[in-house]
Design a protein around this motif. Structure first.
Motif, PDB file in Angstrom:
ATOM      1  N   VAL A 195      -7.233 -10.368   7.428  1.00 20.87           N
ATOM      2  CA  VAL A 195      -6.261 -11.210   8.128  1.00 20.87           C
ATOM      3  C   VAL A 195      -6.819 -12.608   8.376  1.00 20.87           C
ATOM      4  O   VAL A 195      -7.925 -12.770   8.904  1.00 20.87           O
ATOM      5  CB  VAL A 195      -5.855 -10.577   9.471  1.00 20.87           C
ATOM      6  N   HIS A 247       0.248 -11.613   1.898  1.00 24.97           N
ATOM      7  CA  HIS A 247       1.386 -11.508   2.802  1.00 24.97           C
ATOM      8  C   HIS A 247       1.356 -12.696   3.754  1.00 24.97           C
ATOM      9  O   HIS A 247       0.276 -13.171   4.126  1.00 24.97           O
ATOM     10  CB  HIS A 247       1.296 -10.230   3.648  1.00 24.97           C
ATOM     11  N   THR A 270       6.214  -6.790  11.314  1.00 20.59           N
ATOM     12  CA  THR A 270       5.207  -7.455  10.475  1.00 20.59           C
ATOM     13  C   THR A 270       4.113  -6.482  10.088  1.00 20.59           C
ATOM     14  O   THR A 270       3.736  -6.367   8.908  1.00 20.59           O
ATOM     15  CB  THR A 270       4.574  -8.643  11.230  1.00 20.59           C
ATOM     16  N   TYR A 314       8.799 -13.067   6.770  1.00 21.43           N
ATOM     17  CA  TYR A 314       7.991 -12.043   6.113  1.00 21.43           C
ATOM     18  C   TYR A 314       7.978 -12.282   4.602  1.00 21.43           C
ATOM     19  O   TYR A 314       8.952 -12.005   3.912  1.00 21.43           O
ATOM     20  CB  TYR A 314       8.566 -10.646   6.376  1.00 21.43           C
ATOM     21  N   PHE A 335       3.318  -5.194   6.322  1.00 19.67           N
ATOM     22  CA  PHE A 335       2.079  -5.656   5.705  1.00 19.67           C
ATOM     23  C   PHE A 335       1.077  -4.518   5.502  1.00 19.67           C
ATOM     24  O   PHE A 335       0.195  -4.613   4.639  1.00 19.67           O
ATOM     25  CB  PHE A 335       1.447  -6.764   6.540  1.00 19.67           C
ATOM     26  N   LEU A 360      -4.326  -3.285   7.923  1.00 15.20           N
ATOM     27  CA  LEU A 360      -3.933  -4.489   7.197  1.00 15.20           C
ATOM     28  C   LEU A 360      -5.025  -4.920   6.227  1.00 15.20           C
ATOM     29  O   LEU A 360      -6.206  -4.608   6.417  1.00 15.20           O
ATOM     30  CB  LEU A 360      -3.672  -5.636   8.183  1.00 15.20           C
ATOM     31  N   ALA A 412      -3.623 -11.078   4.418  1.00 15.27           N
ATOM     32  CA  ALA A 412      -2.433 -11.278   5.251  1.00 15.27           C
ATOM     33  C   ALA A 412      -2.675 -12.519   6.095  1.00 15.27           C
ATOM     34  O   ALA A 412      -3.669 -12.590   6.826  1.00 15.27           O
ATOM     35  CB  ALA A 412      -2.181 -10.069   6.141  1.00 15.27           C
TER      36      ALA A 412
END
Length: 450
Positions: free
Chosen positions: A51, A79, A136, A93, A140, A48, A148
């Protein structure tokens, strides 16, 4: 059967409906099943962008919205994962767009991701939320973005999103009593569960905490894990001054417009988001902050309905607000917002409330004592867990309010129209007590989130 709140039979909704028939509903807090599934999928949660992981009893949706607004104001793509949805599954989402506004996931892309995850699970025991969390990570990880923002579903320590081992920042928003059967019946126990998203050595931002017991648990956990931490009221803060929002942290002070989201509680939420985005390693300019305060949006949370089909059922000129807050802590901030509206323009306040049976209705209603003319209690469509409107009316009565059960929100609006004083200002009406009810209202009104 179409999932609750879905307005049209999309391809993704059909795939999720199949899962709803195969797997248990509700929560079964554990990381074993999601870890096994993600391993089969190639561990997308390890691929990812940075985050921002958000937990809390109240305010986590708002701080997520502020984080998104800040990043997009700086031209970053973000995201966003939230839950539950209000009307359509796709709301969970939002796919980041470089230099623009993130868009809800494309239906075909969403449906394909659901199928891939379901195939990888191969019929093994799992909850639908865990499958959707794996979706998810698939979405992502396969769409490039600068960040994200991932909202915890329930609790923190054993929530399916907590497989994230290296967050850019963990954010813990206000903690109060909610989901006691899963998280504990004291705020310090709930705080310990929420603190489970903290990871050793990674930054933590702690939002405004009403309860010292919760704050003590969060701060001691951050210290034990050697997490660089920033605490609201100590390391960063925000307040209103001359109709402006003043934000301050160790990096300086900013004079900003008040947030577009109504309610004084949003000042602290905005502050937590600013500090979180900084802690995640992004440059945050005053221009970004100004733009974010004016552009932030968060449907279903103190949202005013200015158009739509339901308005014809209400008295002419009435203000209709919706908010999905459903616990005593949420009741307090919503009631405070309504009281602040009252200071500026005196209108009689009516409530239209529906709740599910895991909540504390008396605690929620007590926050509105002395503010409300009358409460109309309604069912939540398609919910086996709803509180019967008669029982909910009794709870409102126990909290000192006048209440009456009604069959639908439309009927309640018509009842308010019948008793509204034509010589007085048109009433202010709050519809809430459940995100499910708010979702039904947005669907019936023809104004789903976009």
């Amino acid at each position: 059967m179409i999932p609750r709140g879905q307005t049209a039979v999309s391809e993704a909704a059909q795939e999720i409906d199949k899962l709803m028939g195969l797997h248990p509903k509700g929560f079964d807090l554990s990381l074993d099943r999601i870890t096994r599934l993600l391993d089969v999928l190639g561990n997308p949660h390890r691929k990812l962008p940075p985050v921002i992981h958000v937990a809390g009893t109240n305010g986590k949706g708002s701080v997520t919205a502020f984080c998104r607004a800040l990043l997009e104001a700086g031209g970053y793509s973000a995201h966003v994962h939230t839950s539950p949805h209000l009307v359509n599954w796709h709301e969970r989402y939002r796919i980041g767009v470089k230099g623009g506004r993130g868009q809800l996931v494309d239906d075909a892309v969403f449906a394909e991701a659901v199928r891939r995850v379901a195939d990888a699970n191969a019929g093994q025991h799992i909850t639908v939320f865990e499958i959707l969390t794996a979706v998810t990570f698939i979405l992502f990880s396969e769409h490039p973005a600068d960040a994200a923002i991932i909202e915890v579903g329930l609790g923190g320590r054993f929530d399916a999103t907590n497989v994230i081992s290296d967050p850019a920042v963990s954010v813990i928003m206000p903690i109060s009593l909610d989901h006691q059967p899963y998280l504990g019946d004291r705020v310090e126990l709930i705080a310990a569960e929420k603190a489970g998203i903290m990871k050793p050595g990674f930054p933590v931002v702690i939002g405004h905490q009403e309860y010292d017991a919760a704050l003590d648990v969060l701060m001691s956990t951050a210290e034990r894990l050697h997490c660089p931490s920033a605490v609201f009221g100590q390391d960063f803060m925000a307040h209103e001054e001359y109709g402006r929002l003043v934000y301050q942290d160790e990096f300086g002070l900013a004079d900003l417009p008040l947030p577009r989201l109504p309610g004084r509680h949003q000042y602290a939420n905005a502050a937590a988001a600013i500090r979180a985005v900084k802690a995640a390693g992004f440059t945050v300019t005053e221009t970004m902050m100004e733009k974010a305060m004016s552009s932030v949006e968060w449907p279903g949370r103190l949202q005013r309905l200015s158009e739509g089909r339901l308005l014809s059922h209400a008295p002419a000129g009435a203000e209709i607000w919706i908010d999905g807050g459903h616990n005593p802590g949420a009741g307090e901030v919503i009631a405070e917002a309504m009281a602040n509206f009252e200071e500026r323009q005196s209108r009689p306040l009516f409530l239209i409330i529906g709740m599910i049976n895991t909540k504390d209705p008396v605690g929620y209603f007590k926050a509105f004592a002395g503010l409300v003319e009358k409460v109309f209690c309604v069912p939540i469509r398609g919910s086996e867990a709803m509180i019967d409107p008669v029982i909910l009316s009794n709870a409102a009565y126990d909290a000192g309010l006048v209440a009456e059960p009604m069959s639908t929100v439309g009927d309640a609006l018509e009842a308010i129209k019948a008793v509204a004083d034509p010589e007085a200002l048109p009433p202010r009406i709050l519809v809430g007590g459940s995100l499910y009810l708010v979702g039904d209202v947005l669907a019936d009104n023809g104004t789903p989130p976009k």
